[in-house]
Design an enzyme around this catalytic site. Structure first.
Site, PDB file in Angstrom:
ATOM      1  N   ALA A  26      10.006  -6.218  -0.065  1.00 15.46           N
ATOM      2  CA  ALA A  26       9.950  -6.117   1.403  1.00 15.46           C
ATOM      3  C   ALA A  26      10.533  -4.766   1.802  1.00 15.46           C
ATOM      4  CB  ALA A  26      10.724  -7.253   2.059  1.00 15.46           C
ATOM      5  N   VAL A  27       9.621  -3.767   1.919  1.00 15.80           N
ATOM      6  CA  VAL A  27      10.088  -2.390   2.108  1.00 15.80           C
ATOM      7  C   VAL A  27      10.952  -2.205   3.345  1.00 15.80           C
ATOM      8  CG1 VAL A  27       8.994  -0.323   1.213  1.00 15.80           C
ATOM      9  CG2 VAL A  27       7.586  -2.048   2.150  1.00 15.80           C
ATOM     10  N   SER A  72       0.456  -3.203   5.972  1.00 10.27           N
ATOM     11  CA  SER A  72       0.979  -2.490   4.797  1.00 10.27           C
ATOM     12  C   SER A  72       1.218  -1.017   5.100  1.00 10.27           C
ATOM     13  CB  SER A  72       0.004  -2.636   3.628  1.00 10.27           C
ATOM     14  OG  SER A  72      -0.005  -3.956   3.146  1.00 10.27           O
ATOM     15  N   PHE A 100       4.162  -4.516  -8.273  1.00 12.04           N
ATOM     16  CA  PHE A 100       5.554  -4.620  -7.840  1.00 12.04           C
ATOM     17  C   PHE A 100       5.578  -4.865  -6.335  1.00 12.04           C
ATOM     18  CE2 PHE A 100       9.337  -2.535  -6.018  1.00 12.04           C
ATOM     19  CZ  PHE A 100      10.339  -3.240  -6.670  1.00 12.04           C
ATOM     20  N   HIS A 111      -1.649  -7.650  -2.929  1.00  9.96           N
ATOM     21  CA  HIS A 111      -0.767  -6.621  -2.369  1.00  9.96           C
ATOM     22  C   HIS A 111      -1.045  -5.272  -3.031  1.00  9.96           C
ATOM     23  CE1 HIS A 111       2.213  -8.705   0.252  1.00  9.96           C
ATOM     24  NE2 HIS A 111       1.664  -9.758  -0.342  1.00  9.96           N
ATOM     25  N   PRO A 112      -0.973  -4.198  -2.265  1.00  8.46           N
ATOM     26  CA  PRO A 112      -1.236  -2.864  -2.824  1.00  8.46           C
ATOM     27  C   PRO A 112      -0.017  -2.329  -3.581  1.00  8.46           C
ATOM     28  CG  PRO A 112      -0.642  -2.666  -0.522  1.00  8.46           C
ATOM     29  CD  PRO A 112      -0.682  -4.140  -0.811  1.00  8.46           C
ATOM     30  N   GLU A 138       4.445  -0.834   7.015  1.00  4.53           N
ATOM     31  CA  GLU A 138       5.582  -1.181   6.174  1.00  4.53           C
ATOM     32  C   GLU A 138       5.934  -0.038   5.213  1.00  4.53           C
ATOM     33  OE1 GLU A 138       4.440  -5.920   6.370  1.00  4.53           O
ATOM     34  OE2 GLU A 138       3.850  -4.703   4.635  1.00  4.53           O
ATOM     35  N   GLN A 139       4.942   0.545   4.567  1.00  6.76           N
ATOM     36  CA  GLN A 139       5.244   1.637   3.633  1.00  6.76           C
ATOM     37  C   GLN A 139       5.760   2.864   4.379  1.00  6.76           C
ATOM     38  OE1 GLN A 139       2.903   2.426   0.238  1.00  6.76           O
ATOM     39  NE2 GLN A 139       2.095   0.320   0.044  1.00  6.76           N
TER      40      GLN A 139
END
Length: 471
Positions: free
Chosen positions: A426-427, A388, A423, A371-372, A391-392
């Site tokens: 789940a954004v 991702s 870290f 995961h980034p 999500e971000q």
């Protein structure tokens, strides 16, 4: 492929709105089984007499003999019970579906004419009222074909619905494969119709009932009095009617037999229920063909690519990115006992999560490290995966000011230095502010706690991604 064919999901937690005609809150399908003259009997070429569903306690077949008492009970159904029921339902203008054993209909021309004159649907109940359990599939298929032929000859048109009753493991498949039926009913698994895929054919299934059924006058535990039958029907009706008032309208099937409910004491309970149901508004008494035509129009079949039916390559290609850069999870999940229950987001997530949970600690740590960082260098370089990136962006992490970006980068570095993996949160469940608050708080946890927390968040991210792909 290790696949499990039974469907425990059905319509799922949010069944479709039945949208019955005129806003009805309940659809009642009254079915009258016409079996008299189609039961086991040496006159019909069988090896012995009938022993099922009569008022003779402990009845057993008489091999090679006619059972006069058993025959007379069946005869009562045709001679007296049918006409009592015919008078009730025609007077109340309630349309019925007849489950007609084809050979029985051929032996009862007056009753058949009365059914047709009343506008009742005459569905097929098979060629003979016998047990199909041990019947070879080629013999059963031949009997189904003969039932179609004889039904056309006797009734004047082929059946559009089917219920065998004492069926085999092949019956549903064999009847569906004829592709000649608007509906089949050899199931008891739902309160609404549903579509079943049989090869390239979409078959409508209208489930039947063995409990709101007068057969329980002849089985144990069962009904003794007409009032007991009325009470059960009333309670079923009240439950389903209340659900209909809440916007979750259902179907209520009631199964009847001439030789059982046609007896006066039992009949009184049925009549009491009909009067009770008629005292309510929003009640649709419908033939099963009416329900089938409504469902076909309102809820036509909709096929989709089912995970449980995919090839391994397609499955991994489709779901390999659900756990970030870890297609091995989908590859292992493919080998599980997948079935219709896994053709939804929740079902497939369970299969993938099982693989993740049973992986080694090192394998799970590798998934975490795949995961980034949040708002990290990969994001700045636009090198995140599509999932991702989306999500971000959902928490505006792609539009940070310089100070905010510096804060995230400092937290990322501190968290990685302490725990050895990025870290993860789940954004989509959070805002930018709540992410920062969680980040700050979790930084102080011990690594074992954070490992468990991060794994749970990975599963949550996977669940959200699957909801984007599957209903």
């Amino acid at each position: 492929m290790n696949r499990y064919p039974r469907d425990f999901r059905g319509h799922g937690p949010n069944p479709p709105d039945a949208a019955w005609p005129n806003g009805a809150k309940i659809a009642i399908s009254v079915v009258l089984n016409y079996e008299e003259g189609g039961e086991n009997n040496i006159l019909h070429g069988d090896s012995g007499s009938e022993a099922f569903l009569s008022d003779i306690a402990g009845a057993a077949p008489w091999p090679g003999q006619r059972h006069w008492n058993m025959e007379s009970i069946y005869d009562y159904g045709a001679r007296a019970g049918f006409w009592r029921l015919h008078r009730l339902f025609t007077a109340q203008q309630i349309p019925l579906t007849i489950y007609g054993v084809t050979s029985a209909l051929a032996r009862s021309p007056e009753q058949l004419e009365a059914m047709k004159s009343a506008g009742w649907e005459i569905a097929s109940h098979g060629l003979k009222w016998v047990d199909h359990r041990d019947m070879p599939p080629e013999i059963e298929a031949a009997q189904i074909a003969e039932s179609f032929r004889l039904h056309q000859e006797v009734v004047g048109c082929p059946p559009t619905g089917w219920y065998t009753g004492r069926c085999s493991m092949n019956t549903v498949r064999l009847t569906a494969q004829t592709q000649r039926l608007a509906w089949i009913s050899d199931t008891y698994d739902d309160d609404l119709p549903y579509w079943m895929e049989v090869g390239s054919h979409d078959q409508l299934v209208i489930p039947y009932t063995l409990e709101a059924n007068d057969m329980r006058f002849a089985t144990a535990p069962g009904y003794i009095t007409g009032d007991q039958f009325f009470s059960y029907l009333k309670d079923s009706f009240d439950t389903l009617y209340a659900e209909g008032q809440e916007g979750r309208a259902k179907m209520f099937s009631i199964g009847l037999h001439n030789r059982l409910i046609g007896r006066p004491g039992k009949f009184a309970g049925l009549k009491k229920f009909i009067d009770y149901a008629n005292s309510h508004t929003g009640v649709w008494f419908a033939r099963r063909i009416d329900i089938a035509q409504h469902w076909q129009k309102t809820h036509p079949p909709k096929r989709f690519e089912r995970p449980s039916q995919m090839t391994r390559d397609r499955f991994v290609n489709r779901f390999g990115s659900i756990f970030e850069h870890s297609p091995w999870i989908a590859d292992r999940a493919f080998a599980l006992e997948l079935g219709p229950a896994h053709d939804s987001a929740a079902g497939l997530h369970n299969a993938l999560a099982r693989v993740f949970r049973t992986a080694t600690a090192d394998e799970r740590r590798a998934v975490l490290c795949a995961h980034p960082d949040l708002a990290g260098k990969l994001a700045a370089a636009k090198r995140l995966t599509a999932d991702s990136t989306m999500e971000q962006a959902s928490a505006a992490l792609d539009a940070l000011g310089d100070d905010e970006r510096a804060t995230f980068q400092n937290l990322n570095a501190a968290y990685m230095a302490k725990h050895g993996f990025p870290f993860i949160i789940a954004v989509r469940d959070h805002t930018k502010a709540s992410i920062l608050a969680a980040f700050t708080a979790r930084l102080h946890n011990d690594t074992e706690t954070e490992f468990s927390t991060a794994c749970a968040q990975v599963e949550r991210i996977a669940a959200l991604r699957l909801k984007d792909l599957l209903a």
